[in-house]
Every structure is written in C-alpha cells, then in structure tokens.
Design a protein around this motif. Structure first.
Motif, PDB file in Angstrom:
ATOM      1  N   GLN A  65       0.832  -1.204   0.000  1.00 30.38           N
ATOM      2  CA  GLN A  65       0.000   0.000   0.000  1.00 30.38           C
ATOM      3  C   GLN A  65       0.871   1.260   0.000  1.00 30.38           C
ATOM      4  O   GLN A  65       0.644   2.189  -0.786  1.00 30.38           O
ATOM      5  CB  GLN A  65      -0.911  -0.003   1.230  1.00 30.38           C
ATOM      6  N   SER A 101       2.642   1.781  -3.277  1.00 31.01           N
ATOM      7  CA  SER A 101       1.676   2.233  -4.285  1.00 31.01           C
ATOM      8  C   SER A 101       1.358   3.713  -4.121  1.00 31.01           C
ATOM      9  O   SER A 101       1.312   4.470  -5.102  1.00 31.01           O
ATOM     10  CB  SER A 101       0.387   1.411  -4.184  1.00 31.01           C
ATOM     11  N   LEU A 102       1.142   4.140  -2.893  1.00 36.14           N
ATOM     12  CA  LEU A 102       0.853   5.552  -2.622  1.00 36.14           C
ATOM     13  C   LEU A 102       2.033   6.436  -3.016  1.00 36.14           C
ATOM     14  O   LEU A 102       1.848   7.536  -3.543  1.00 36.14           O
ATOM     15  CB  LEU A 102       0.520   5.751  -1.140  1.00 36.14           C
ATOM     16  N   THR A 148      -3.855   5.244  -6.118  1.00 36.95           N
ATOM     17  CA  THR A 148      -4.819   5.189  -5.021  1.00 36.95           C
ATOM     18  C   THR A 148      -4.940   3.740  -4.575  1.00 36.95           C
ATOM     19  O   THR A 148      -4.850   2.824  -5.394  1.00 36.95           O
ATOM     20  CB  THR A 148      -6.194   5.719  -5.476  1.00 36.95           C
ATOM     21  N   TRP A 149      -5.124   3.542  -3.275  1.00 38.59           N
ATOM     22  CA  TRP A 149      -5.205   2.188  -2.723  1.00 38.59           C
ATOM     23  C   TRP A 149      -6.450   2.073  -1.851  1.00 38.59           C
ATOM     24  O   TRP A 149      -6.657   2.882  -0.944  1.00 38.59           O
ATOM     25  CB  TRP A 149      -3.961   1.894  -1.891  1.00 38.59           C
ATOM     26  N   ASN A 182      -7.911  -0.067   0.951  1.00 41.68           N
ATOM     27  CA  ASN A 182      -7.388  -1.082   1.869  1.00 41.68           C
ATOM     28  C   ASN A 182      -8.466  -2.089   2.265  1.00 41.68           C
ATOM     29  O   ASN A 182      -9.649  -1.938   1.938  1.00 41.68           O
ATOM     30  CB  ASN A 182      -6.745  -0.431   3.098  1.00 41.68           C
ATOM     31  N   GLY A 199      -6.167  -5.724  -1.207  1.00 50.62           N
ATOM     32  CA  GLY A 199      -6.219  -4.313  -1.553  1.00 50.62           C
ATOM     33  C   GLY A 199      -6.672  -4.165  -2.989  1.00 50.62           C
ATOM     34  O   GLY A 199      -6.659  -5.134  -3.755  1.00 50.62           O
ATOM     35  N   LEU A 219      -5.808  -1.639  -6.192  1.00 45.00           N
ATOM     36  CA  LEU A 219      -4.926  -0.594  -6.715  1.00 45.00           C
ATOM     37  C   LEU A 219      -5.647   0.136  -7.839  1.00 45.00           C
ATOM     38  O   LEU A 219      -6.117  -0.485  -8.791  1.00 45.00           O
ATOM     39  CB  LEU A 219      -3.642  -1.239  -7.241  1.00 45.00           C
ATOM     40  N   GLN A 227      -8.522  -0.736 -12.364  1.00 50.98           N
ATOM     41  CA  GLN A 227      -8.481  -1.091 -10.951  1.00 50.98           C
ATOM     42  C   GLN A 227      -8.012  -2.540 -10.850  1.00 50.98           C
ATOM     43  O   GLN A 227      -8.558  -3.413 -11.526  1.00 50.98           O
ATOM     44  CB  GLN A 227      -9.854  -0.927 -10.298  1.00 50.98           C
ATOM     45  N   ILE A 234      -5.403  -6.819  -5.596  1.00 57.33           N
ATOM     46  CA  ILE A 234      -4.093  -7.254  -5.112  1.00 57.33           C
ATOM     47  C   ILE A 234      -4.267  -8.388  -4.104  1.00 57.33           C
ATOM     48  O   ILE A 234      -4.978  -8.247  -3.107  1.00 57.33           O
ATOM     49  CB  ILE A 234      -3.321  -6.092  -4.452  1.00 57.33           C
TER      50      ILE A 234
END
Length: 254
Positions: free
Chosen positions: A122, A125-126, A131-132, A134, A150, A152, A160, A163
């Motif tokens: 996460q 990725s940020l 955008t993640w 959670n 998650g 992504l 989208q 994950i």
C-alpha cells in the motif's frame, strides 16, 4: 577583529526551527491519519510512509505521539523478537478531526506478517501516486466477493487491480475457490485484473504453474467454469521484489 554575525542570523535560526516544527506537525498528522485509516502500523512501515531516512527520526515522532496520548503502543512477539505496533487513541482521532475508531490489536503472528507486507505494498503504491483501497474499506463496502487484500487504482484511468498477497502455496481446492470469486468480481466489473504478489514461501513461478494446471473451477450453482484463455488473462503473478517495476509499467502504459 572578529567578524560579526549576519544581521539576520537569529531570524534564520528561528525560521529553521519553525520550519522543522511545521514539518514534524505535518508528519505526525500523516502518521495519525494513516493509522486511523488502517487500524495499526509498524515502525518500519511508518518510516517508509513518511519517507525519513533514519530510524531514530520516526521513533522520536512516535514517542512524542505516545507521550501526548495520541497513540498507543502494542507489542507482538514474532520469532522471539518483540515488535512495536501503534494504534490510535480517542485523543489522536480528535486531534485530526475524526470520530473515535476503536480498535483492539489482536492479530496472530501469521496474520501480522501477512498484513504488514500488504501495508508495505500500500505504501509503495501511494508513493508512486496510485490510489489504494485497503482491506478495511473493502470489507465495509461489501462490493467484493473475493475480498482482496487491496485494490490498486491507476491514476487518470479506469484501471483497478485486485491485489492478493501470497506468502504460502495454497491448497488446490482453496485456490480454485479463490479463482472463482476473483473471476466473478472481474466479470462483474469490480476490477480490471487480479495480481498475485508472491513472497516468503512461494514464488510467482510456482503460483503461475499451479494456476495453469487448473482447467476449471466451480462457479454459481456448482456449475463448472472453464478457464479459457480469455479468463486466464485476468490473472497475473509476480514476486514482491518486482512490484516497483510492475507499477512503473502501469505508469508507462497509462
């Protein structure tokens, strides 16, 4: 004759100190918001999240937040090593204008190891500008039957990606059930594709071979769903070490 200090020396020193206070306040707020959003976090992940080089820098910030009653420090023993895990208090929530989010830290060692690595994905990725979504928000949304670790979201696109962090080789029946749920979500446009990120006791090669050995899964009403080439395209498998490269490719494709 001694050289005089510059006329603005005191002002510069004060400005530097004030600037540090502003930065530290921003970092503390970032930490509080991250923990409030994710229920808990480790020192290492928080260090990566706010991008400080030295361990002592993040430790000082966390000690300050614990000392002022905004964070609570929990202990978990993993392989005979004690780890600090931070959760937010009522005062911490109030300080960032959030309603209190009560959470009692209760994770088994295996769940802790899994969730810590998901949190790391996460944060990576940020840092890349993605955008993640959670796991907490995934559960609250009740949108996904596959319950990914998650989701992504690629910036400036409709892509989208689900994950799934995989630390161990799955039982074949469990894997088939998971494939069915992931495929159903993908076909229902919940996400564009499914990415298995492999680490620890399993590799992308092992997961990919196992996946390719499966011809069909049990779908709705126990009907067989053939894994056609079209369906297989939804699934990807990488090792965790390749995650940065994966994100870079997504950016280039976008």
């Amino acid at each position: 004759m001694q050289n005089k200090l510059p006329a603005n020396y005191k002002l510069t020193a004060y400005t530097d100190h004030a600037h540090k206070l502003i930065i530290n306040t921003e970092r503390k707020n970032q930490i509080l918001n991250f923990i409030a959003e994710n229920n808990w976090a480790t020192v290492s992940n928080l260090q990566d999240f706010i991008k400080v080089k030295h361990r002592q820098s993040i430790t000082r910030l966390l000690d300050g937040l614990v000392g002022t009653g905004k964070l609570f420090v929990n202990k978990i023993l993993v392989n005979n090593v004690s780890h600090n895990v931070y959760t937010i208090t009522n005062l911490g929530c109030f300080s960032i204008n959030l309603g209190y989010r009560y959470y009692q830290f209760r994770l088994s060692t295996q769940n802790f190891l899994h969730a810590t690595k998901v949190q790391s994905l996460q944060i990576i990725s940020l840092s890349f500008g993605f955008t993640w979504i959670n796991e907490l928000n995934i559960i609250r949304s009740k949108l996904y039957s596959s319950q990914p670790d998650g989701v992504l979201i690629v910036p400036k696109s409709s892509v989208q990606i689900s994950i799934e962090l995989q630390r161990n080789k799955l039982n074949i029946n469990s894997f088939k059930a998971k494939i069915n749920k992931c495929l159903a979500d993908a076909l229902n446009k919940k996400f564009t594709s499914i990415l298995y990120v492999c680490t620890d006791n399993v590799t992308a090669n092992i997961m990919s071979r196992t996946f390719n050995s499966i011809n069909s899964v049990k779908g709705k009403n126990n009907k067989s769903v053939i894994l056609t080439p079209e369906y297989r395209k939804y699934f990807e498998f990488i090792n965790i070490i390749d995650y940065h490269n994966y994100l870079n490719k997504l950016i280039l494709q976008g």
